[in-house]
Every structure is written in structure tokens, then in C-alpha cells.
Design an enzyme around this catalytic site. Structure first.
Site, short mmCIF file in Angstrom:
data_model
loop_
_atom_site.label_atom_id
_atom_site.label_comp_id
_atom_site.label_asym_id
_atom_site.label_seq_id
_atom_site.Cartn_x
_atom_site.Cartn_y
_atom_site.Cartn_z
N HIS A 61 0.84 -1.18 0.00
CA HIS A 61 0.00 0.00 0.00
C HIS A 61 0.89 1.25 0.00
O HIS A 61 2.03 1.18 0.42
CB HIS A 61 -0.89 0.03 1.26
N TYR A 127 1.90 0.69 14.04
CA TYR A 127 2.31 1.79 13.16
C TYR A 127 1.63 3.08 13.53
O TYR A 127 0.47 3.13 13.89
CB TYR A 127 2.15 1.45 11.68
#
Length: 178
Positions: A61, A127
Site C-alpha cells: 500500500h 504503526y
């Protein structure tokens, strides 16, 4: 004190060698400081946690505006990165690196750099991002793209239907980061 290095393969990607402090109780890691990345004025606005079983592959991504910062406190993953930024001196280059319990690193991923990971064991990936999730700012490229040729070492990972449908690098419009 963390040691920060620049990727030799992809401009703008940074690796942070984290210092583990272990004793009989377990392990402590300081995983992130804004001061480690003075070139970008950013605030962490969202933190995410992804749990994956061994053999799961997520991605690749990328975002046009969002920075990601990854660390893996539990398990081991193989991180794949690919520079999709039109005009970048490292355009089209990819890189793999292992993160996890034995490789206590964080990775700073700038906009326009595709990213994904293969869980080598059951793993937890944390993240931090500097923008709230926006589906209009997320796109992707096939994890097994022959042009990027990332050597994952797996031919049939467990992958989402969405990621299975991602286009090839040759099918992407130029990725221009604002």
C-alpha cells in the site's frame, strides 16, 4: 540512544535501531520520538496495531500525504518497500528487511513509498501515522509485481481479496507526492 540510518536503496526511508533493555521481568523498548525525524514537522494523529498469523502478507500500500512509522514488538516480519514516486532518484527500486524481536528497528516510510509485510511468525506490527485514515489517500501495487521483483521467498501467501486485486507497477499512473 537510538541510531538512525538512511536506506541505501530508497531515498527518504529511515531505519531506527532501537535499544532493548532486558532483565528477568522482560524487555523494554523506546520505539518512537518525534525528534528522530526533524526534517518533517508532524504530529502522530493515529496509532494502529495489526496482528497477523505466520504466512499472511499485507500490501503493498502507499499514500500521497501520510507518513508511516512501523515497529514490530512481537514476532518477525519481512517488510517490503518500493519507491513509486515519479522523479525520485530511486524510482522503481525495492527493498526487503526483517523487523521483529531479534531486529529491533523502526522504519520511517515517506509518502509515495509502497509498503507491506509478510508475517514470518505470528506477529504484531504497530504503526504510527501523521494523518487520519483516508481511503482516498491509499492505493497499492501488487506484492508480487515482476518489475519490482521483491524476493519474498513465498509463492502463495494468505492475502486479502483487496490486496490480490492490486494493479501491477506498469499499470500505475505516475505517483506524484504533494
Amino acid at each position: 540512544m537510538a541510531v538512525i540510518t538512511e536506506s541505501k536503496q530508497i531515498v527518504g526511508v529511515k531505519f531506527v535501531q532501537l535499544q532493548a533493555h532486558e532483565d528477568a521481568r522482560g524487555r523494554f523498548l523506546e520505539t518512537f520520538r518525534i525528534e528522530w525525524f526533524p526534517e518533517r514537522s508532524w504530529d502522530v494523529v493515529q496509532t494502529n496495531c495489526s496482528y497477523s498469523r505466520a504466512g499472511v502478507l499485507r500490501g503493498l500500500h502507499y499514500h500521497l500525504r501520510q507518513v508511516d512509522y512501523w515497529s514490530v514488538p512481537c514476532g518477525r516480519v519481512l517488510v517490503g518497500l518500493a519507491d513509486l514516486r515519479d522523479g525520485s532518484p530511486t524510482y522503481g527500486r525495492g527493498q526487503l528487511l526483517e523487523l521483529g524481536e531479534q531486529q529491533t528497528m523502526g522504519v520511517f516510510i515517506p509518502p509515495g513509498v509502497a509498503h507491506g509485510y509478510l508475517a514470518l511468525t505470528n506477529a504484531t506490527l504497530i504503526y504510527l501515522v501523521d494523518q487520519y485514515y483516508d481511503p482516498h489517500d491509499e492505493a497499492g501495487v501488487a506484492w508480487n509485481d515482476p518489475t519490482l521483483a521483491l524476493p519474498w521467498g513465498i509463492t502463495d501467501p494468505l492475502i486479502s481479496e483487496r490486496d490480490r486485486m492490486l494493479p501491477l507497477f506498469s499499470e500505475l499512473a505516475p505517483v506524484r507526492v504533494p
